[in-house]
Design a protein around this motif. Structure first.
Motif, PDB file in Angstrom:
ATOM      1  N   LEU A  41       0.896  -1.247  -0.078  1.00 33.09           N
ATOM      2  CA  LEU A  41      -0.029   0.031   0.203  1.00 33.09           C
ATOM      3  C   LEU A  41       0.709   1.265   0.037  1.00 33.09           C
ATOM      4  O   LEU A  41       1.741   1.396   0.695  1.00 33.09           O
ATOM      5  CB  LEU A  41      -0.785  -0.004   1.223  1.00 33.09           C
ATOM      6  N   ASN A  42       0.432   2.237  -0.772  1.00 31.85           N
ATOM      7  CA  ASN A  42       1.233   3.583  -0.705  1.00 31.85           C
ATOM      8  C   ASN A  42       0.705   4.345   0.554  1.00 31.85           C
ATOM      9  O   ASN A  42      -0.067   3.812   1.037  1.00 31.85           O
ATOM     10  CB  ASN A  42       1.016   4.493  -1.903  1.00 31.85           C
ATOM     11  N   GLY A  43       1.451   5.418   0.817  1.00 37.41           N
ATOM     12  CA  GLY A  43       1.167   6.261   1.991  1.00 37.41           C
ATOM     13  C   GLY A  43      -0.354   6.342   2.198  1.00 37.41           C
ATOM     14  O   GLY A  43      -0.869   6.408   3.226  1.00 37.41           O
ATOM     15  N   ILE A  44      -0.970   6.987   1.255  1.00 32.56           N
ATOM     16  CA  ILE A  44      -2.124   7.281   1.164  1.00 32.56           C
ATOM     17  C   ILE A  44      -3.306   6.050   1.743  1.00 32.56           C
ATOM     18  O   ILE A  44      -4.294   6.043   2.315  1.00 32.56           O
ATOM     19  CB  ILE A  44      -2.882   8.029   0.113  1.00 32.56           C
ATOM     20  N   GLU A  45      -2.814   5.105   1.006  1.00 28.20           N
ATOM     21  CA  GLU A  45      -3.696   3.658   0.996  1.00 28.20           C
ATOM     22  C   GLU A  45      -3.261   3.385   2.580  1.00 28.20           C
ATOM     23  O   GLU A  45      -4.230   2.729   3.122  1.00 28.20           O
ATOM     24  CB  GLU A  45      -3.416   2.815   0.058  1.00 28.20           C
ATOM     25  N   LYS A  46      -2.102   3.169   3.148  1.00 30.15           N
ATOM     26  CA  LYS A  46      -1.743   2.987   4.485  1.00 30.15           C
ATOM     27  C   LYS A  46      -2.934   3.667   5.473  1.00 30.15           C
ATOM     28  O   LYS A  46      -3.253   3.125   6.378  1.00 30.15           O
ATOM     29  CB  LYS A  46      -0.498   3.121   4.689  1.00 30.15           C
ATOM     30  N   LYS A  47      -3.010   4.820   5.191  1.00 35.16           N
ATOM     31  CA  LYS A  47      -3.330   5.846   6.308  1.00 35.16           C
ATOM     32  C   LYS A  47      -5.255   5.335   6.010  1.00 35.16           C
ATOM     33  O   LYS A  47      -5.839   5.333   7.022  1.00 35.16           O
ATOM     34  CB  LYS A  47      -3.583   7.227   5.879  1.00 35.16           C
ATOM     35  N   GLN A  48      -5.836   5.169   4.879  1.00 29.99           N
ATOM     36  CA  GLN A  48      -7.253   4.931   4.561  1.00 29.99           C
ATOM     37  C   GLN A  48      -7.366   3.433   5.363  1.00 29.99           C
ATOM     38  O   GLN A  48      -8.525   3.276   6.069  1.00 29.99           O
ATOM     39  CB  GLN A  48      -7.588   4.884   3.262  1.00 29.99           C
ATOM     40  N   ALA A  49      -6.333   2.557   5.176  1.00 27.37           N
ATOM     41  CA  ALA A  49      -6.532   1.143   5.734  1.00 27.37           C
ATOM     42  C   ALA A  49      -6.583   1.302   7.160  1.00 27.37           C
ATOM     43  O   ALA A  49      -7.410   0.766   7.735  1.00 27.37           O
ATOM     44  CB  ALA A  49      -5.502   0.392   5.174  1.00 27.37           C
ATOM     45  N   LEU A  50      -5.611   1.856   7.733  1.00 29.91           N
ATOM     46  CA  LEU A  50      -5.771   2.127   9.326  1.00 29.91           C
ATOM     47  C   LEU A  50      -6.912   2.640   9.939  1.00 29.91           C
ATOM     48  O   LEU A  50      -7.463   2.174  10.846  1.00 29.91           O
ATOM     49  CB  LEU A  50      -4.468   2.567   9.786  1.00 29.91           C
ATOM     50  N   LYS A  51      -7.329   3.547   9.229  1.00 29.40           N
ATOM     51  CA  LYS A  51      -8.606   4.377   9.769  1.00 29.40           C
ATOM     52  C   LYS A  51      -9.742   3.249   9.467  1.00 29.40           C
ATOM     53  O   LYS A  51     -10.693   3.255  10.576  1.00 29.40           O
ATOM     54  CB  LYS A  51      -8.785   5.524   8.894  1.00 29.40           C
ATOM     55  N   LYS A  52      -9.814   2.489   8.694  1.00 27.09           N
ATOM     56  CA  LYS A  52     -10.954   1.509   8.352  1.00 27.09           C
ATOM     57  C   LYS A  52     -10.659   0.384   9.448  1.00 27.09           C
ATOM     58  O   LYS A  52     -11.792   0.125  10.031  1.00 27.09           O
ATOM     59  CB  LYS A  52     -10.728   0.869   6.973  1.00 27.09           C
ATOM     60  N   TYR A  53      -9.542   0.066   9.908  1.00 30.60           N
ATOM     61  CA  TYR A  53      -9.375  -0.917  10.684  1.00 30.60           C
ATOM     62  C   TYR A  53      -9.854  -0.687  12.180  1.00 30.60           C
ATOM     63  O   TYR A  53     -10.265  -1.300  13.089  1.00 30.60           O
ATOM     64  CB  TYR A  53      -8.005  -1.516  10.816  1.00 30.60           C
ATOM     65  N   ALA A  54      -9.662   0.885  12.445  1.00 34.29           N
ATOM     66  CA  ALA A  54      -9.900   1.377  13.751  1.00 34.29           C
ATOM     67  C   ALA A  54     -11.592   1.292  13.895  1.00 34.29           C
ATOM     68  O   ALA A  54     -12.084   1.058  15.138  1.00 34.29           O
ATOM     69  CB  ALA A  54      -9.561   2.828  13.850  1.00 34.29           C
TER      70      ALA A  54
END
Length: 214
Positions: free
Chosen positions: A121-134
């Motif tokens: 995952l690129n940086g933006i995708e990493k951020k989006q994924a972690l927020k979804k996991y939360a």
């Protein structure tokens, strides 16, 4: 999940288990202490684990051996087939999905785990994924990521230079093609998503990030 890398997953599938066992000299250090890494992730996990990028099932086996309930998710048909060919995993249902688009089991997930996959995952995708996991985890729930990470851009650049000098050209190309995180950036991503995080170094390349939802 960086589905542009699907051809690489297909190419790696047959050789993956040999590579993580140290069979490829270019990646020997990347995967040193591999079994210890799997054990550590399993021990730090809660009881019910959503596992991303399960690949050939090595972390899945470690989680099951630790008594966890596991829902493994893998986008590559080739990787899923290899995993299910292992006797320990014949009865495991491997789900199709990736780190951003995935089925959510009807269960109380308390841990999301991934090993050597978050760098797709690129940086933006990493951020989006972690927020979804939360949004999926309860307070105190965990995200545990084992992956190649670097303490700084200077160190990252040095590792690429060292790989080229050692004629590890496939490794050098890999490092420049995918999205290996810097620890300070990843720490910020976790904090923005509402997690407290600690890092554990496994070898020159690999770390474990253990994040707990606040």
């Amino acid at each position: 999940m960086g589905l542009e890398f699907m051809p690489i997953f297909k190419e790696w599938a047959g050789a993956y288990d040999d590579t993580v066992a140290g069979g490829d000299r270019e990646y020997a250090e990347v995967f040193s202490n591999y079994n210890e890494m799997l054990h550590m992730i399993a021990e730090k996990s809660g009881q019910t684990v959503l596992e991303f990028g399960s690949g050939t099932g090595n972390l899945t086996i470690s989680l099951l051996n630790a008594g966890k309930i596991v829902y493994p998710i893998e986008p590559s048909a080739e990787m899923r087939a290899l995993a299910q060919s292992k006797p320990e995993l014949e009865k495991v249902d491997f789900l199709t999905g990736d780190m951003e688009n995935f089925p959510v089991p009807n269960d109380n997930i308390d841990t999301i785990a991934a090993n050597f996959v978050f760098h797709h995952l690129n940086g933006i995708e990493k951020k989006q994924a972690l927020k979804k996991y939360a949004t999926l985890l309860p307070k105190g729930g965990k995200v545990i990521i084992g992956d190649t990470m670097f303490v700084s851009q200077i160190r990252f650049d040095d590792v690429i230079t060292e790989a080229v000098k050692a004629e590890k050209l496939t490794l050098a190309a890999d490092l420049q093609r995918e999205y290996y995180p810097l620890l300070p950036d990843l720490e910020n991503y976790f904090h923005e998503a509402g997690f407290a995080v600690k890092f554990w170094q496994i070898n020159t390349f690999a770390w474990i990030a253990e994040a707990v939802k606040k």
